[in-house]
Write an enzyme that holds these catalytic residues in place. Sequence first.
Site, mmCIF file in Angstrom:
data_model
loop_
_atom_site.group_PDB
_atom_site.id
_atom_site.type_symbol
_atom_site.label_atom_id
_atom_site.label_comp_id
_atom_site.label_asym_id
_atom_site.label_seq_id
_atom_site.Cartn_x
_atom_site.Cartn_y
_atom_site.Cartn_z
ATOM 1 N N LYS A 1 0.810 -1.231 0.000
ATOM 2 C CA LYS A 1 0.000 0.000 0.000
ATOM 3 C C LYS A 1 0.840 1.278 0.000
ATOM 4 O O LYS A 1 0.438 2.283 -0.587
ATOM 5 C CB LYS A 1 -0.946 0.017 1.201
ATOM 6 C CG LYS A 1 -2.062 -1.021 1.143
ATOM 7 C CD LYS A 1 -2.992 -0.836 2.329
ATOM 8 C CE LYS A 1 -4.058 -1.898 2.393
ATOM 9 N NZ LYS A 1 -5.084 -1.591 3.410
ATOM 10 N N ASP B 1 -10.192 2.806 2.841
ATOM 11 C CA ASP B 1 -10.275 2.229 4.187
ATOM 12 C C ASP B 1 -11.088 3.100 5.144
ATOM 13 O O ASP B 1 -11.902 2.595 5.927
ATOM 14 C CB ASP B 1 -8.875 2.005 4.762
ATOM 15 C CG ASP B 1 -8.175 0.808 4.127
ATOM 16 O OD1 ASP B 1 -8.870 -0.105 3.652
ATOM 17 O OD2 ASP B 1 -6.928 0.788 4.104
#
Length: 277
Positions: A67, A103
């Site tokens: 990420k 997220d």
Amino acid sequence: MAEIRAFVCGHPVAHSRSPLIHGHWLKELGIDGSYERIDIEPSDIRAFIAGLPVSGFAGGNVTIPHKEAAFETVSRRDGEAEAVGAVNTLWIENGKVCGGNTDAIGFAANLDDRAPGWRQRDRALVLGAGGAARAVVHAILSAGYMRVDITNRTPARAQELADLFGAKVRAHGNEAVDTLLPAADLVVNTTSLGMDGDVSLPADVAALPDHALVTDIVYVPLETPFLRAASARGLKTVDGLGMLLHQAVPGFERWFGKRPAVTQQLRDLVIADLDAH
Ligand code: ATR
């Protein structure tokens, strides 16, 4: 029209539930598309991302440990990725690879779904300061909270996180947890305590006010020891599975052109898969 293709890349990636989630939506919505798992070594992730515009993929998800590398490699990032410092969703625009982060959106959508009213509170306590905590703090501030306390075993990590956000966010060591609990309207466990059969609790729920909302981003087990203790104490709890399901929505809509729904049927499908492994 040709089949639309998307992926999740990670290392390892075998455990990822994303193919199950996106595969369910593709079938449900009758879309001619596919969503595959791709295991990419850390040394290969930048080349993989750079090659995406000519790969035939519409985009994909990025999971651990890529990420941050994805954040650095993409040509353009959305505001959520900037705020969270990581990219979990990729897409192509005008031949360039763009990166977003869903997220925080997933965290907030899960609470919107299962604890409506959670935004009308003031004060949150975030337990833990690892990778996931940054998205959680960003989501809570975006929801309008006036104060977020972060506690962590390693206080310097909590401080580093707090420093990214300004005066509403304060950092503490774990010894401060007991004094912060009575003032917390919302408590989020982002530590790995309670995961995979671990029975330790990140905080003592007895000290929380009766109206406190308790949530955990761990979803294996679905009901963590922390959530079980909070339920037994009569507190409202929300498990972490919804965050996983809701964070997948924006990527699917972007690649495949239809907004999918997080339903009980999808939840049951993923729970059955978690139970089987
Ligand atoms: P990341 O999310 O960056 O991968 P992690 O190693 O999964 O980090 O840990 C997540 C969080 O759980 C961290 O806040 C970690 O505390 P430290 O920053 O002090 O490592 C916390 N954590 C993990 N094990 C713990 C334990 N036994 N007791 C207390 N906190 C713990």
